[in-house]
Design a protein around this motif. Structure first.
Motif, PDB file in Angstrom:
ATOM      1  N   ASP A 208       0.846  -1.187   0.000  1.00 29.82           N
ATOM      2  CA  ASP A 208       0.000   0.000   0.000  1.00 29.82           C
ATOM      3  C   ASP A 208       0.885   1.242   0.000  1.00 29.82           C
ATOM      4  N   LEU A 209       0.273   2.403  -0.252  1.00 31.58           N
ATOM      5  CA  LEU A 209       0.950   3.699  -0.244  1.00 31.58           C
ATOM      6  C   LEU A 209       0.208   4.648   0.659  1.00 31.58           C
ATOM      7  N   ARG A 210       0.967   5.594   1.249  1.00 35.37           N
ATOM      8  CA  ARG A 210       0.375   6.668   2.045  1.00 35.37           C
ATOM      9  C   ARG A 210       1.245   7.905   1.837  1.00 35.37           C
ATOM     10  N   PRO A 211       0.736   9.081   2.172  1.00 35.43           N
ATOM     11  CA  PRO A 211       1.537  10.305   2.007  1.00 35.43           C
ATOM     12  C   PRO A 211       2.861  10.208   2.756  1.00 35.43           C
ATOM     13  N   HIS A 212       3.916  10.668   2.100  1.00 38.81           N
ATOM     14  CA  HIS A 212       5.256  10.585   2.668  1.00 38.81           C
ATOM     15  C   HIS A 212       5.425  11.599   3.796  1.00 38.81           C
ATOM     16  N   ARG A 213       6.090  11.152   4.888  1.00 43.62           N
ATOM     17  CA  ARG A 213       6.410  12.016   6.017  1.00 43.62           C
ATOM     18  C   ARG A 213       7.915  12.095   6.158  1.00 43.62           C
ATOM     19  N   PRO A 214       8.422  13.179   6.744  1.00 40.85           N
ATOM     20  CA  PRO A 214       9.886  13.328   6.854  1.00 40.85           C
ATOM     21  C   PRO A 214      10.552  12.185   7.601  1.00 40.85           C
ATOM     22  N   GLU A 215       9.861  11.643   8.616  1.00 38.22           N
ATOM     23  CA  GLU A 215      10.483  10.580   9.401  1.00 38.22           C
ATOM     24  C   GLU A 215      10.503   9.241   8.664  1.00 38.22           C
ATOM     25  N   ASP A 216       9.822   9.128   7.531  1.00 37.99           N
ATOM     26  CA  ASP A 216       9.825   7.854   6.799  1.00 37.99           C
ATOM     27  C   ASP A 216      11.163   7.554   6.152  1.00 37.99           C
ATOM     28  N   ARG A 220      11.786   4.492   1.844  1.00 36.65           N
ATOM     29  CA  ARG A 220      10.387   4.136   1.665  1.00 36.65           C
ATOM     30  C   ARG A 220       9.694   5.021   0.618  1.00 36.65           C
ATOM     31  N   LEU A 221      10.402   5.947   0.025  1.00 31.13           N
ATOM     32  CA  LEU A 221       9.805   6.869  -0.931  1.00 31.13           C
ATOM     33  C   LEU A 221       9.533   6.160  -2.252  1.00 31.13           C
ATOM     34  N   ALA A 222       8.327   6.347  -2.801  1.00 25.94           N
ATOM     35  CA  ALA A 222       7.962   5.793  -4.100  1.00 25.94           C
ATOM     36  C   ALA A 222       8.498   6.723  -5.180  1.00 25.94           C
ATOM     37  N   TRP A 223       9.738   6.483  -5.621  1.00 26.42           N
ATOM     38  CA  TRP A 223      10.418   7.381  -6.543  1.00 26.42           C
ATOM     39  C   TRP A 223       9.724   7.420  -7.902  1.00 26.42           C
ATOM     40  N   LYS A 224       9.187   6.319  -8.346  1.00 29.00           N
ATOM     41  CA  LYS A 224       8.552   6.288  -9.664  1.00 29.00           C
ATOM     42  C   LYS A 224       7.355   7.233  -9.719  1.00 29.00           C
TER      43      LYS A 224
END
Length: 308
Positions: A208-216, A220-224
């Motif tokens: 699943d995906l959720r909005p990225h947070r700085p602490e992630d 874990r960033l979905a670069w695509k």
């Protein structure tokens, strides 16, 4: 009593044509007493023993009709037999309807003594008869014997019925080795998920995906998605679910022993509320859980064809 033809059919209606009656040992002794009193009365030229012999004869003839009336008009039909195990005492259900009171009714399946006598008032009744099956499959318990000696025990009235409904008998559970295989459909599902992204640290599958947070962090960033201009999203990871096993007979064992091991494994998995399937020669049951899955698998074990 083992003589007299057994009745066939879905319903047994007891009447003049299928009820049989003969004196018991006590009844024969009663007749001998009547004869002895007659001889004594003639030898002594006394009316007392003669009147007593006539009274005993009247009671004897009355008992003949009363014993026959106990079963006359009784209607029997089979209930829905529940699943049972080989070698254990099974309970076979019967539905009985009697127009009048039925006293001293005794039932028997197979060899041995009948059960304890029971008295039934007029109306519908649910009865259960115990029996034991020596092999698996859909088994008919055989011949039911109904008899009564009430009210005086001078006569025994009986009938016999070949029970029409079969009872499902499954192998007796016995712990032992079974063969395990993965369900083909679930293998494909796992492979399709595994073809997606996998985290570098734990090897877990992201689902699943959720909005990225700085602490992630950037791992874990979905670069695509970010490169496509769809915003920064973080991947959510979850461990893959365990694949339900497909149970199969263990190789190298006799079929009946392997089926006993499978029966024990199915009951254990059902108790643990786990998913499982079953693979037998000519039969495949997809993974599932719950009482319906258990019953389907046990039925397949019971009906599994024996190897030539």
């Amino acid at each position: 009593m083992n003589f007299g033809p057994a009745q066939q059919g879905e319903i047994l209606q007891l009447g003049m044509r299928n009820l049989y009656i003969v004196p018991t040992r006590f009844g024969l002794l009663w007749l001998a007493g009547i004869a002895l009193l007659q001889v004594v009365a003639i030898q002594l030229e006394s009316n007392g023993p003669l009147l007593l012999s006539y009274l005993m004869l009247a009671v004897f003839l009355l008992a003949l009709h009363l014993t026959h009336f106990n079963l006359q008009g009784v209607e029997l039909r089979c209930g829905q037999p529940a699943m049972g195990f080989v070698g254990e005492t099974l309970s076979y259900p019967l539905r009985l309807r009697c127009k009048g009171r039925c006293d001293g009714l005794r039932l028997r399946l197979g060899p041995g003594e009948p059960d304890q006598p029971r008295s039934l008032p007029p109306g519908e009744h649910s009865l259960r008869v115990a029996w034991t099956a020596d092999r698996r499959g859909r088994q008919r318990p055989g011949r039911l014997r109904l008899l009564t000696t009430a009210p005086l025990g001078l006569f025994v009235c009986w009938s016999r019925w070949d029970l029409p409904a079969a009872q499902l008998v499954v192998p007796n559970p016995e712990r032992g080795p079974v063969a395990l295989a993965k369900a083909e459909a679930e293998d494909q599902a796992v492979e399709s998920v595994a073809a997606q992204d996998v985290s570098a640290s734990g090897g877990d599958l992201w689902q699943d995906l959720r909005p990225h947070r700085p602490e992630d962090g950037s791992g874990r960033l979905a670069w695509k998605l970010l490169a496509q201009g769809r915003g920064a999203h973080a991947k959510r990871f979850a461990a893959p679910q365990a694949v339900a096993p497909m149970l199969a007979p263990a190789p190298g064992l006799p079929l009946e022993r392997a089926l006993q091991h499978l029966c024990a494994a199915i009951l254990r998995l059902h108790q643990d509320n786990a998913r499982y399937g079953l693979s037998l020669p000519g039969t495949t049951i997809t993974p599932g859980l719950g009482p319906e899955q258990r019953d389907r698998c046990l039925e397949a074990l019971a009906l599994c064809p024996s190897r030539p």
